[in-house]
Design a protein around this motif. Structure first.
Motif, short mmCIF file in Angstrom:
data_model
loop_
_atom_site.label_atom_id
_atom_site.label_comp_id
_atom_site.label_asym_id
_atom_site.label_seq_id
_atom_site.Cartn_x
_atom_site.Cartn_y
_atom_site.Cartn_z
N ASN A 87 0.87 -1.17 0.00
CA ASN A 87 0.00 0.00 0.00
C ASN A 87 0.91 1.23 0.00
O ASN A 87 2.03 1.18 0.51
N GLY A 88 0.44 2.28 -0.59
CA GLY A 88 1.30 3.46 -0.66
C GLY A 88 0.50 4.72 -0.84
O GLY A 88 -0.74 4.71 -0.84
N ALA A 89 1.22 5.80 -1.03
CA ALA A 89 0.57 7.09 -1.24
C ALA A 89 1.59 8.07 -1.80
O ALA A 89 2.79 7.94 -1.57
N VAL A 90 1.07 9.01 -2.55
CA VAL A 90 1.88 10.13 -3.04
C VAL A 90 1.38 11.39 -2.36
O VAL A 90 0.18 11.70 -2.40
N ILE A 91 2.30 12.10 -1.72
CA ILE A 91 1.96 13.37 -1.08
C ILE A 91 2.43 14.47 -2.02
O ILE A 91 3.64 14.69 -2.17
N PRO A 92 1.53 15.16 -2.70
CA PRO A 92 1.94 16.13 -3.71
C PRO A 92 2.58 17.37 -3.10
O PRO A 92 2.07 17.95 -2.14
N LEU A 151 8.81 2.64 3.69
CA LEU A 151 9.77 3.51 3.02
C LEU A 151 9.08 4.81 2.66
O LEU A 151 7.94 4.81 2.18
N VAL A 152 9.77 5.91 2.88
CA VAL A 152 9.28 7.22 2.48
C VAL A 152 10.44 7.94 1.80
O VAL A 152 11.54 8.00 2.33
N MET A 153 10.18 8.46 0.60
CA MET A 153 11.28 9.09 -0.15
C MET A 153 10.74 10.20 -1.04
O MET A 153 9.63 10.10 -1.58
N PRO A 154 11.53 11.27 -1.20
CA PRO A 154 11.15 12.31 -2.17
C PRO A 154 11.45 11.82 -3.58
O PRO A 154 12.51 11.23 -3.84
N VAL A 155 10.51 12.03 -4.49
CA VAL A 155 10.66 11.55 -5.88
C VAL A 155 10.35 12.72 -6.82
O VAL A 155 9.19 13.11 -6.96
N PRO A 156 11.38 13.28 -7.47
CA PRO A 156 11.13 14.43 -8.36
C PRO A 156 10.10 14.13 -9.45
O PRO A 156 9.25 14.97 -9.75
N GLU A 157 10.17 12.94 -10.03
CA GLU A 157 9.25 12.59 -11.11
C GLU A 157 7.80 12.60 -10.64
O GLU A 157 6.89 12.93 -11.40
N ALA A 158 7.59 12.24 -9.36
CA ALA A 158 6.24 12.25 -8.79
C ALA A 158 5.85 13.63 -8.29
O ALA A 158 4.71 13.85 -7.88
N ARG A 159 6.80 14.55 -8.28
CA ARG A 159 6.58 15.90 -7.77
C ARG A 159 6.03 15.87 -6.34
O ARG A 159 5.07 16.55 -6.01
N GLY A 160 6.65 15.04 -5.54
CA GLY A 160 6.21 14.95 -4.16
C GLY A 160 6.92 13.85 -3.41
O GLY A 160 7.97 13.33 -3.85
N LEU A 161 6.35 13.49 -2.28
CA LEU A 161 6.89 12.44 -1.42
C LEU A 161 6.10 11.16 -1.67
O LEU A 161 4.88 11.20 -1.78
N VAL A 162 6.81 10.03 -1.80
CA VAL A 162 6.15 8.75 -2.02
C VAL A 162 6.36 7.87 -0.79
O VAL A 162 7.50 7.70 -0.34
N ALA A 163 5.27 7.35 -0.25
CA ALA A 163 5.33 6.46 0.90
C ALA A 163 4.88 5.07 0.47
O ALA A 163 3.90 4.93 -0.26
N VAL A 164 5.61 4.04 0.91
CA VAL A 164 5.29 2.66 0.57
C VAL A 164 5.34 1.81 1.83
O VAL A 164 6.33 1.89 2.58
N GLN A 165 4.32 1.03 2.07
CA GLN A 165 4.31 0.09 3.18
C GLN A 165 4.11 -1.32 2.62
O GLN A 165 3.06 -1.64 2.07
N ILE A 166 5.16 -2.13 2.72
CA ILE A 166 5.17 -3.46 2.11
C ILE A 166 4.30 -4.41 2.93
O ILE A 166 4.49 -4.57 4.13
N GLY A 209 -4.05 16.63 0.07
CA GLY A 209 -4.03 16.14 -1.31
C GLY A 209 -3.43 14.76 -1.50
O GLY A 209 -3.01 14.42 -2.62
N VAL A 210 -3.39 13.94 -0.46
CA VAL A 210 -2.75 12.62 -0.55
C VAL A 210 -3.48 11.75 -1.58
O VAL A 210 -4.71 11.67 -1.59
N ARG A 211 -2.68 11.09 -2.45
CA ARG A 211 -3.24 10.18 -3.45
C ARG A 211 -2.90 8.75 -3.03
O ARG A 211 -1.77 8.29 -3.23
N PRO A 212 -3.84 8.02 -2.43
CA PRO A 212 -3.54 6.67 -1.93
C PRO A 212 -3.48 5.64 -3.05
O PRO A 212 -4.13 5.77 -4.09
N VAL A 213 -2.69 4.60 -2.82
CA VAL A 213 -2.58 3.47 -3.75
C VAL A 213 -2.66 2.20 -2.91
O VAL A 213 -1.88 2.03 -1.96
N THR A 214 -3.60 1.32 -3.23
CA THR A 214 -3.77 0.11 -2.42
C THR A 214 -3.48 -1.14 -3.24
O THR A 214 -3.74 -1.20 -4.44
N ASP A 215 -2.93 -2.14 -2.54
CA ASP A 215 -2.64 -3.45 -3.14
C ASP A 215 -1.89 -3.34 -4.46
O ASP A 215 -2.21 -4.00 -5.46
N ALA A 216 -0.88 -2.50 -4.48
CA ALA A 216 -0.09 -2.31 -5.70
C ALA A 216 0.98 -3.39 -5.79
O ALA A 216 1.62 -3.74 -4.80
#
Length: 647
Positions: A228-233, A571-586, A521-528
């Motif tokens: 599960n994850g999310a992009v924080i714009p 894991l939480v990391m800044p990703v320029p291509e995503a224009r924000g912070l990406v969080a991932v929980q395995i 503005g969090v964009r969640p992603v589930t079961d990716a």
């Protein structure tokens, strides 16, 4: 007479001697001047590569380029980062020699059969296939864009059309060469090319992959995690766009005004690509063909004129006769319409140098065609349609799809010899764009370019309404809203990056959803599903994929994931291509199975195919590079002291 010879004896001897010297030296003059056919240009081990050999190599490459430019490139040039280099006679000589030593070059007849093989190879490439696939998809959708699509059927027909196009193109060039040189010379060049292609296949096929390497590469293909994850714009984390001063906006604009957005890691750049505004007239073949009046008298006349070509009586062949008649009549009407429209255009543009000239409206051309269809052919409701590019600027990429299934201009082309020039490429040669590749096309703003066609037989007349060369915007005002948004995004990105550890802690403590509840503005992603080479939408960023797969690489696959601390699975990391912070929980790790590994190693299956697709090009290119071939064949260019030797 004797007195004359005695008096001028010395002069006659001198002149005669000079003439004898000229006669003696004349046959050797080309070699003395350095152009003799026996002059040695290079050595290849004990063998000598002479001027005549080099000339023959250049002739062979010229023949191959006449058949298909890519064919010469494939067998006699090196593959660089931007495609094939210019074919090299030296490389051709070396590759031909190695293929000959391995018994891979046949006789002229072997070359004659190479065109079909090459047509299949070139027709199967994405560059060729995709064009015809798109055409077939649009055909199945129909003029209204509502038809059902059979993708398997579209793929089969597109591949067949792509191969046929390459075959026809190559045969055209081949037949022209045969008419000039006879069959043997072109066939021998093709035979050598076929031998080189066989050699390249052998080199690619001989590469073997070790089991440890196969296991490592298999994990890249098959290992996956579910997360599960999310992009924080970043755009939601910083100041508001309107908060920036005019000086800040101007400074940011000045920094990125000449930057191409595709070359910036954040996608920031305000350089305007060459763009045009366009309108066009479409003369639709199917609209005419479906309305062609059919007269039984004409069908009987056609039958009687070609009675020997049919089995049975008129009634048994009526359907076939009707189809043939409608096709021929449609061809005749389309030709007449195009001629009438072109005449109207030429008449109008004959006075284009006069003050106040604005160009004939395309609707007037449609009126001309409509009146002709009704008055001369009794066809109604087939008026050509006029389209306009919604007043927006279109760059080359946008032009490729302009018009969609209805307008179709993006799929139109100008036939050129055995090839074709796509509409988007023609439009990018509008003279008003400045530095253009092909000014001879004569594309000018305000003038009608005529006509293009597509694979359905439709005809297109287009006019460039306005053209804008590549360059920065005229002022910051033109892109001010975007500049302000980018400024806010960049500042928000820095703010989020500074809070990476804080946000990681919030997720570990409160869970992914609650830990990000306070972020905007969090964009969640589930079961990716995430793999090394791909991921589901939302988390499909290379930096994220690699970070996740590197993170789990050393985990013991026998350990339950619930036994791994949640902090280590987050894991939480800044990703320029995503224009924000990406969080991932395995949530789950799925290692490659033994069955997947076995299947991946079989024949041309996944591991071999993927590994070789990544490495074979570099391996083969390396083995066939000028440097490697020269080393292997002991090929050396001769310097200034050319060695001369008679046969």
């Amino acid at each position: 007479m004797l007195k004359f010879f005695r008096k001028y004896q010395k002069i006659i001897l001198v002149v005669g001697g000079c003439l004898l010297m000229v006669v003696f030296l004349l046959p050797q003059l080309p070699e003395m001047l350095g152009g003799g056919r026996n002059r040695v240009l290079a050595t290849m081990g004990e063998a000598k590569v002479r001027y005549a050999d080099h000339q023959e190599a250049q002739r062979d490459l010229s023949l191959l380029q006449s058949i298909h430019p890519l064919l010469a490139a494939r067998v006699a040039s090196e593959l660089g980062p931007e495609g094939y280099d210019t074919p090299s006679a030296d490389l051709w000589i070396m590759r031909t020699e190695e293929a000959r030593r391995n018994g891979l070059i046949g006789g002229p007849q072997d070359g004659a059969g190479f065109i079909e093989e090459t047509a299949t190879l070139l027709g199967s490439t994405n560059q060729s296939f995709n064009f015809f696939f798109q055409q077939e998809i649009e055909r199945q959708r129909g003029s209204e864009g509502m038809g059902a699509i059979d993708y398997q059927d579209a793929q089969e027909k597109a591949l067949e059309a792509s191969i046929a196009f390459q075959r026809d193109s190559m045969n055209t060039g081949y037949e022209a060469l045969v008419a000039r040189y006879g069959e043997e010379i072109p066939n021998r060049a093709l035979s050598k090319a076929r031998g080189i292609m066989r050699l390249q296949t052998l080199y690619g096929g001989t590469y073997t992959i070790s089991l440890p390497e196969a296991r490592l590469f298999g994990t890249h293909l098959y290992d996956s995690v579910t997360a599960n994850g999310a992009v924080i714009p970043a755009s939601e984390a910083g100041p508001q766009p309107e908060d920036y001063t005019a000086q800040q906006v101007q400074a940011h604009f000045d920094k990125y005004a000449t930057v191409d957005a595709s070359e910036d890691e954040f996608g920031i750049g305000y350089l305007i690509k060459p763009s045009v505004k366009v309108e066009w007239l479409k003369v639709e073949r199917s609209a005419i063909q479906n309305r062609v009046p059919v007269d039984d008298i004409e069908l009987r006349k056609l039958f009687l004129e070609n009675e020997d070509a049919y089995e049975g009586d008129f009634k048994a062949n009526r359907l076939q006769l009707r189809q043939l008649y409608v096709k021929d009549e449609t061809d005749r009407i389309m030709t007449a319409l195009v001629k009438a429209i072109r005449t109207a255009i030429h008449r109008d543009e004959a006075v284009s140098d006069q003050d106040g000239w604005r160009g004939i409206p395309l609707s007037d051309l449609a009126d001309t065609a409509e009146a002709m269809l009704q008055n001369d052919y009794g066809i109604a409701n087939a008026r050509p349609r006029v389209f306009i590019s919604d007043g927006l600027w279109k760059d080359q990429e946008a032009l490729r799809s302009i018009g969609g299934a209805a307008g179709g201009l993006g799929s139109a082309f100008l036939p050129q010899g055995s090839g074709r020039l796509a509409f988007a490429d023609i439009a990018m040669n509008t003279q008003e764009l400045g530095d253009i590749a092909n000014a001879r096309l004569g594309v000018q703003q305000g003038h009608v370019f005529q006509p293009l066609q597509d694979f359905q037989g439709n005809q297109y007349f287009f006019r460039i309404i306005d053209a804008r060369p590549e360059g920065p915007p005229s002022s910051v005002a033109e892109v001010e809203d975007q500049v302000r948004e980018d400024l806010a995004m960049l500042e928000g990105y820095e703010m989020l990056a500074a809070r990476t550890d804080e946000i990681h802690g919030n997720i570990v403590r409160d869970g992914l959803v609650d830990g990000l509840a306070s972020e905007a503005g969090v964009r969640p992603v589930t079961d990716a599903t995430i793999r090394r080479r791909s991921a589901d939408l939302g988390l499909n960023y290379e930096i994220v994929r690699n970070a996740v797969m590197d993170h789990v690489m050393h985990w013991d696959p026998l350990v339950e994931l619930s036994d791994i601390p949640v902090g280590e699975r987050t894991l939480v990391m800044p990703v320029p291509e995503a224009r924000g912070l990406v969080a991932v929980q395995i949530e789950k790790r799925i290692p490659m199975t033994l069955e997947q590994f076995r299947m991946g190693l079989e024949g041309q299956s996944s591991i071999n195919r993927a590994r070789l697709s990544e490495m074979a090009a570099s391996i083969t290119a390396s083995a066939f590079s000028y440097e490697k071939m020269a080393e292997r064949l002991q090929f050396e260019r001769v310097g200034g002291d050319d060695e001369e030797e008679d046969y």
